[in-house]
Design an enzyme around this catalytic site. Structure first.
Site, PDB file in Angstrom:
ATOM      1  N   CYS A  46      39.991  49.541  43.341  1.00 31.93           N
ATOM      2  CA  CYS A  46      39.911  48.380  42.453  1.00 31.93           C
ATOM      3  C   CYS A  46      39.536  48.895  41.072  1.00 31.93           C
ATOM      4  O   CYS A  46      38.462  49.477  40.885  1.00 31.93           O
ATOM      5  CB  CYS A  46      38.881  47.375  42.955  1.00 31.93           C
ATOM      6  SG  CYS A  46      38.704  45.936  41.877  1.00 31.93           S
TER       7      CYS A  46
ATOM      8  N   CYS B  31      43.153  43.294  34.991  1.00 28.08           N
ATOM      9  CA  CYS B  31      43.375  43.901  36.304  1.00 28.08           C
ATOM     10  C   CYS B  31      43.717  45.389  36.150  1.00 28.08           C
ATOM     11  O   CYS B  31      44.712  45.741  35.507  1.00 28.08           O
ATOM     12  CB  CYS B  31      44.479  43.184  37.078  1.00 28.08           C
ATOM     13  SG  CYS B  31      44.747  43.839  38.750  1.00 28.08           S
TER      14      CYS B  31
END
Length: 347
Positions: A90, A253
């Site tokens: 992530c 993101c």
């Protein structure tokens, strides 16, 4: 009664929350962080649920669990915890956790200015800039990223036929650029893009095989990226990233920005020495670059992108979890949604 106490550093990376657990987590078994992630999921998933879901978290919560380094040349290790599960990688949580660990004095990097982190996806190398006690930016180099499919025609009933690129940056992303049937994310509400993101994921998964050339276990799309005009004249693009069924990324993101850098480089829209300032729904930004060109095992062209961003500590917290509490291991409102009505059939 079984009682557990977890301590955390609370903060966000460009608007997207990061809850980094720094005390109370169990020791994990495994030679690699990938194996330890499997151990965490098999035996301690209640920790993820209790700290990410309501009532201690919320539907857009994201976090990590801080561990000592696994390898001699690393500074620390991470397990990623999300409302949807434990991801191998992530990006925004990596940027946030590095910032938190440095500012809180949890690590003293072996090489000043450089941090090496063991994560389930592998070993992540990052550099950082420090201004006194504040880490003003972190830049990490991500996994090989690439454009898998370009200009796929998807018949999307709400808008019509759309051309869609599918790129990989740690996860697969259908990327919808501005085109005749789609004027850009700024023309639609966040809820509309979320609903459409779910539909687009399902349509893509039904329409085309999305499989990683080197790892067939990585397949299908669980994200969607709606692009549009940036809010700032300093940025080159903007994207609203939908993850799963209910999450809208507040940041641009990390893996999504990696996928978009790979897509733009493959299409000739980004020079090898160029920088791509990528905005989120709320106008926060990451800067993506091409760190390296390479070929995958099957000869597919790819890059290693670098992603640079900022994070901030907003507080510290202590969470108490015991099994006498109602919903002690967390809940989602979707757990209580009414089932879809049965379809009537006639003979």
């Amino acid at each position: 009664m079984t009682r557990h106490v977890f301590s955390s550093i609370e903060g966000h990376t460009e608007g997207m929350p990061v809850r980094m657990v720094i005390a109370g987590a169990p020791a994990l078994k495994g030679r690699t962080m990938s194996e330890r992630r499997e151990d965490f999921m098999a035996n301690f998933d209640w920790i993820r649920r209790s700290l990410m879901l309501e009532p201690r978290g919320h539907s857009h919560m994201s976090g990590t669990v801080f561990y000592p380094p696994l390898r001699a040349d690393s500074d620390f290790s991470l397990v990623f915890i999300e409302t949807s599960g434990c991801l191998p990688m992530c990006g925004h949580a990596t940027l946030g956790s590095i910032t938190f660990a440095l500012e809180a004095g949890l690590i003293e990097p072996k090489t000043p200015g450089t941090v090496v982190v063991d994560v389930p996806a592998g070993q992540i190398h990052a550099t950082y800039v420090r201004d006194g006690d504040k880490v003003s930016s972190v830049r990490f180099t991500n996994v090989p990223s690439f454009l898998l499919h370009r200009d796929l025609e998807i018949d999307f009933p709400p808008l019509g036929v759309l051309k869609v690129d599918i790129a990989y940056g740690g996860n697969f992303y259908p990327i919808i650029e501005v085109q005749p049937n789609y004027p850009g994310c700024e023309h639609f509400s966040a809820q509309q893009l979320l609903d459409w993101g779910r539909e687009m994921q399902a349509l893509v998964n039904r329409s085309v095989d999305v499989v990683h050339p080197e790892n067939p276990a990585i397949r299908g799309v669980k994200h969607c990226m709606w692009t549009g005009a940036p809010l700032s004249g300093q940025s080159q693009g903007r994207a609203v990233v939908i993850a799963g069924d209910s999450l809208i990324d507040r940041s641009p993101c990390g893996t999504g920005s990696s996928a978009r850098v790979a897509q733009r480089f493959a299409r000739g829209w980004l020079a090898e020495d160029g920088a791509y300032r990528h905005e989120s729904l709320i106008g926060s930004f990451f800067v993506g670059r091409v760190a390296q060109q390479l070929l995958l095992e099957d000869g597919h062209p790819a890059i290693r992108p670098s992603i640079e961003g900022r994070a901030w500590i907003t507080g510290r917290a202590e969470f108490i979890v015991d099994d006498t509490q109602p919903w002690w291991d967390g809940f989602s409102l979707e757990d209580f949604a009414a089932p879809a009505p049965a379809q009537e059939t006639s003979l």
